[in-house]
Design an enzyme around this catalytic site. Structure first.
Site, PDB file in Angstrom:
ATOM      1  N   GLU A 281       1.151  -1.084   0.005  1.00  0.00           N
ATOM      2  CA  GLU A 281       0.034  -0.049   0.345  1.00  0.00           C
ATOM      3  C   GLU A 281       0.624   1.087  -0.015  1.00  0.00           C
ATOM      4  OE1 GLU A 281      -4.728  -0.052   2.012  1.00  0.00           O
ATOM      5  OE2 GLU A 281      -2.682   0.603   3.662  1.00  0.00           O
ATOM      6  N   GLU A 284       2.682   2.230  -3.414  1.00  0.00           N
ATOM      7  CA  GLU A 284       1.110   2.047  -3.976  1.00  0.00           C
ATOM      8  C   GLU A 284       0.681   3.763  -4.429  1.00  0.00           C
ATOM      9  OE1 GLU A 284      -2.567   0.174  -3.271  1.00  0.00           O
ATOM     10  OE2 GLU A 284      -3.511   1.257  -5.081  1.00  0.00           O
ATOM     11  N   CYS A 301      -8.780  -2.301   4.177  1.00  0.00           N
ATOM     12  CA  CYS A 301      -8.646  -3.381   4.830  1.00  0.00           C
ATOM     13  C   CYS A 301      -9.575  -3.366   5.520  1.00  0.00           C
ATOM     14  CB  CYS A 301      -7.559  -3.306   6.165  1.00  0.00           C
ATOM     15  SG  CYS A 301      -5.823  -2.380   5.466  1.00  0.00           S
ATOM     16  N   SER A 321      -7.482   2.152  -2.120  1.00  0.00           N
ATOM     17  CA  SER A 321      -6.073   0.498  -2.503  1.00  0.00           C
ATOM     18  C   SER A 321      -6.859   0.361  -3.236  1.00  0.00           C
ATOM     19  CB  SER A 321      -5.493   1.413  -1.527  1.00  0.00           C
ATOM     20  OG  SER A 321      -4.907  -0.358  -1.572  1.00  0.00           O
ATOM     21  N   LYS A 360     -15.308  -9.984   7.156  1.00  0.00           N
ATOM     22  CA  LYS A 360     -14.484 -10.991   6.712  1.00  0.00           C
ATOM     23  C   LYS A 360     -15.190 -12.143   5.764  1.00  0.00           C
ATOM     24  CE  LYS A 360     -10.926  -8.035   7.740  1.00  0.00           C
ATOM     25  NZ  LYS A 360     -10.135  -6.988   7.245  1.00  0.00           N
ATOM     26  N   GLU A 363     -15.919 -11.466   2.715  1.00  0.00           N
ATOM     27  CA  GLU A 363     -15.054 -10.907   2.649  1.00  0.00           C
ATOM     28  C   GLU A 363     -14.295 -11.811   1.449  1.00  0.00           C
ATOM     29  OE1 GLU A 363     -12.093  -9.367   4.239  1.00  0.00           O
ATOM     30  OE2 GLU A 363     -11.319  -7.921   2.677  1.00  0.00           O
ATOM     31  N   GLU A 368     -13.478 -12.082  -6.370  1.00  0.00           N
ATOM     32  CA  GLU A 368     -12.255 -11.847  -6.540  1.00  0.00           C
ATOM     33  C   GLU A 368     -10.945 -12.481  -5.453  1.00  0.00           C
ATOM     34  OE1 GLU A 368     -14.157  -9.631  -4.931  1.00  0.00           O
ATOM     35  OE2 GLU A 368     -15.111  -8.714  -6.974  1.00  0.00           O
ATOM     36  N   CYS A 510     -10.461  -2.176  14.649  1.00  0.00           N
ATOM     37  CA  CYS A 510     -11.510  -3.210  14.138  1.00  0.00           C
ATOM     38  C   CYS A 510     -11.352  -4.271  15.956  1.00  0.00           C
ATOM     39  CB  CYS A 510     -10.253  -4.315  13.750  1.00  0.00           C
ATOM     40  SG  CYS A 510      -9.575  -3.134  12.286  1.00  0.00           S
TER      41      CYS A 510
END
Ligand code: SF4
Ligand code: SF4
Ligand code: SF4
Ligand code: FES
Ligand code: FES
Lengths: 592, 163
Positions: A281, A284, A301, A321, A360, A363, A368, A510
């Site tokens: 990241e 990037e 994230c 990102s 999550k 996710e 993907e 989190c």
């Protein structure tokens, strides 16, 4: 603001409390516990359930203490026969329309309604009322809704409102009143981020995570499966609560010891993936700044935040990102690099992520996150902190007596302090800055604590830095409500030109994710859970020999021997992703 | 709710946009008012109208839906040319109005709150309509029928089917 104080007498105890207090808060200050059910400090203060009734001397009817302010000289009685009888019959009323299936309920032993029933010595329910219609919805990968357990307290609706997503509403009226999305559609089709804050708010078993523990037990017991587990940083800051430890206790060592005894074949820390994320990241970001790429770049994230953007702010998807979240990166590395080095067929590896987060789970099942070349998913199962606690209990391990151990040390075992703080708001930003600053300045900077981006009091934090002559404007937002505010300001052009923004879907980050232990509303009256849990992570950061992601030696080897360099072609293939706009209540979900 | 049938879809969309523009910036506070005016335009409040109102006022579809289903004067479904109201008030309920309702649902192949695909009939389960002496009672538009048994239902509906 003047701190006006008033004197009130509660059950004969006189206390002096701020004039802004409710009777409930004043009683707590006087050491008297008044039961509550619909109340949740700062979230739901509506006086709906009438469990917290008290007698105010001179008043005619009983008062709901959670919404009644104190006044000078007020005399309150919380334990009269009338109060006790009324509370008890209120409870019986709630229980008469409740699926009292405690033995088979996910909240058995940790349920505010069960606690009250026990407290008031309910032995039988006098009126057996008709049961309102119920709905059981387990179609999403994340959230299960069981309205037979719902007591209509409204805490979830208020929590979702606090998140400014407003997926849950009171729907219908009278006897048919329920909570749900519009048309009572499944959570699988609702424009929900799966942040799980509604689960955290629910006092009973009406909302909970979709459980995956049986799948994980099956994999552990399958001799043909090589089961690799990883644990997110925030888990260590809260897991101890499930075993009676004080809030904020860091249980990193016992956590790894427990996992080893449960029979996982390999145990790693998601912190390695977090260090990897920083390298990807950070690179990037520097590329975007150098090459005129899309700015501000926003972190990726938090899958709750990602879904929020996909539903509500699709015009910002190019700002995200392209980095996968740390556990997805680590899963991808386990199925490729690790598999290759260990000579194991990736198809025989089963990866488990233990996460503080209910978002999550879906996710990990996104299209993907499937690697078509290898024919495997990055992550095969996601467990919440609550689920792993239940599994540890099932094994009969005495958690509190375990020795302190660490993750396995080969290949991807190392991690730095920068990674640990990912679990708190501002942590990803701080970790990124530690690395970006070193890269730009070409030195090993000693000043690495970016305190401006720490803390929970402001939901949006900003900082302006100058690194190697480059001015960097950054912002940090926690909760989707804060994200909405920040993005609206950017959209309207009233915000400064940021380069880099960290967004986490849950307030506090989190550590207060939707998969973390649920804390009783009464306990939440006295503490800021977000700050208590975050302390544990900042403490671990201080203890680590390396506190910058690019100082991770295993990570160095991963790049030298496998990935090449950050943002290389292979890194892109394995560690980066893309996003898609999602429609809100499309006609297609209406059926027929 | 008047002459809803005479407006074209485009006219309705324009009218709704005007209503929303009128309450711009008031958000949640204006929700009830906007929904009432929207229902006056459409005759009912289908999903796409809910979405438009939600977007226009900056609230969620779930909130809009919650309000619509809380107040009995809002309707999610169109009304038929003939609205069959079945009283579920206490007196009627005691005298078996539930069975009457079920019979009507069976005859028309729709549920309470819905409208037949040809737009002819809709069923509305309502509260006491003040004719308790005649319980159980139904109304078809303005016509009242009392002291009913389920087997009388097909004949009553037949009259309107032909109309
Ligand atoms: S929600 Fe609480 S009271 Fe209800 S069945 Fe579950 S444990 Fe028992
Ligand atoms: S998971 Fe989050 S967004 Fe979804 S209903 Fe619950 S609180 Fe709202
Ligand atoms: S689902 Fe839980 S939090 Fe929501 S209203 Fe029902 S009991 Fe309360
Ligand atoms: S009314 Fe006070 S806790 Fe519910
Ligand atoms: S109860 Fe049906 S008319 Fe009164």
């Amino acid at each position: 603001m003047s701190m006006n104080k008033v004197k009130v007498t509660i059950d004969g105890v006189t206390v002096s409390v701020p004039a802004s207090y409710t009777i409930l808060e004043a009683a707590r200050a006087a050491g008297i516990m008044i039961p509550t059910l619909c109340y949740m400090k700062g979230i739901n203060e509506v006086g709906a359930c009438r469990v917290c009734l008290v007698e105010v001397v001179g008043g005619r009817s009983l008062a709901a203490s959670c919404v009644s302010p104190v006044t000078e000289g007020m005399v309150v009685k919380t334990n009269t026969p009338r109060v006790r009888a009324t509370r008890k019959s209120t409870l019986e009323m709630i229980l008469s329309d409740h699926n009292r299936d405690c033995l088979a309920c996910i909240r058995n032993g940790n349920c505010e309604l069960q606690d009250l029933s026990e407290l008031y010595g309910i032995r039988k329910i006098s009126f057996e009322g008709a049961k309102s219609p119920t709905r059981y919805d387990d179609l999403s990968d994340s959230i299960v809704r069981d309205s037979s357990k719902c007591i209509l307290c409204g805490r979830c609706v208020a929590a979702c409102k606090k998140q400014d997503v407003n997926v849950l509403s009171f729907i219908n009226r009278g006897f048919n009143t329920a909570i749900g999305p519009a048309y009572d559609i499944s959570m699988a089709d609702a424009p929900c981020t799966y942040c799980g804050q509604c689960i955290i708010a629910c006092p009973v078993g009406a909302l909970h995570e979709k459980e995956d523990s049986e799948r994980v037990w099956a994999a552990i017991q399958d001799p043909n499966k090589h089961v690799v587990v990883q644990v997110a940083p925030a888990v260590r800051a809260a897991l101890g609560e499930e075993f009676g430890q004080p809030i904020g206790t860091r249980v990193t060592g016992k956590m790894f010891a427990a996992l080893r005894r449960m029979g996982f074949d390999k145990i790693y820390d998601t912190n390695f993936g977090a260090d990897l994320t920083i390298l990807e990241e950070g690179t990037e970001l520097l590329n975007r700044i150098k090459n005129g790429g899309k700015l501000p770049m926003i972190t990726s994230c938090s899958p709750g935040w990602i879904r929020f953007a996909e539903f509500y702010y699709p015009e910002f998807l190019d700002n995200l990102s392209t980095c996968k979240s740390p556990h997805q990166m680590e899963g991808a590395i386990i199925k490729s690099y690790y598999a290759e080095r260990k000579g194991i067929d990736p198809k025989d590896i089963f990866t488990v992520s233990i996460m503080p987060c209910t978002s999550k789970k879906p996710e990990a099942t996104r299209d993907e996150m499937f690697n078509p070349a290898l024919g495997v998913r990055d992550v095969d199962a996601v467990l919440t902190t609550r689920e792993i606690a239940r599994m540890i209990k099932q094994t009969g391990i005495d958690f509190n007596k375990l020795p302190d151990e660490g993750p396995d040390q080969d290949l991807i075992g190392e991690y730095t302090g920068a990674a640990v703080i990912f679990g708190a708001t501002g942590g990803v930003m701080e970790a990124a800055l530690r690395t970006v600053a070193d890269i730009l300045e070409h030195k090993d900077l000693l000043d690495i604590e970016y305190t401006a981006v720490r803390g929970v009091d402001a939901l949006i934090k900003e900082a302006e830095l100058e690194i190697a002559g480059i001015k960097l404007r950054v912002a940090v937002a926690h909760s989707t409500a804060a994200a909405r505010k920040l993005l609206d300001a950017i959209r309207e052009g009233t915000a400064p030109q940021y380069h880099f923004i960290e967004i986490m879907g849950c307030s506090g980050g989190c550590v207060c994710g939707g998969g973390q232990p649920q804390v009783h509303a009464q306990v939440l009256m006295d503490i800021d859970l977000r700050a208590e849990r975050a302390k544990a992570l900042y403490e671990e950061d201080l203890l680590m020999p390396e506190r910058k992601s690019h100082k991770n030696a295993d990570l160095d080897a991963l790049y030298k021997d496998f990935l090449g360099e950050p943002n290389s072609h292979l890194a892109h293939e394995l560690l980066h992703t893309h996003y898609q706009q999602r429609e809100i209540y499309p006609d297609s979900i209406m059926g027929e | 709710m008047g002459s809803t049938k005479t407006k074209t879809h485009d006219e309705q969309v324009t009218l709704l946009e005007q209503v929303i523009a009128k309450y711009q910036g008031q958000g949640r506070k204006a929700l009830m008012q906007v929904l009432q005016e929207a229902q006056a335009i459409y005759g009912y409040l289908p999903l796409d109208v809910q979405r438009t109102v939600a977007d226009g006022l900056g609230v969620s579809v779930a909130e809009v839906y919650g309000v619509i289903t809380f107040y009995s004067f809002f309707s999610l479904n169109p009304k038929g040319a003939f609205e069959v109201s079945v009283c579920l008030g206490t007196a009627c309920y005691v005298k078996g109005s539930q069975a009457i309702l079920e019979k009507i649902e069976e005859e028309l192949h729709i549920k309470a709150g819905e409208c037949t695909p040809d737009g002819k009939f809709s069923i509305n389960a309502c509260r006491c309509i003040g004719a308790c002496g005649l319980a159980p009672v139904i109304m078809v538009n303005e016509d009242v029928y009392g002291r009913l048994t389920p087997d009388q239902i097909p004949a009553i509906l037949a009259k309107y089917k032909e109309a």
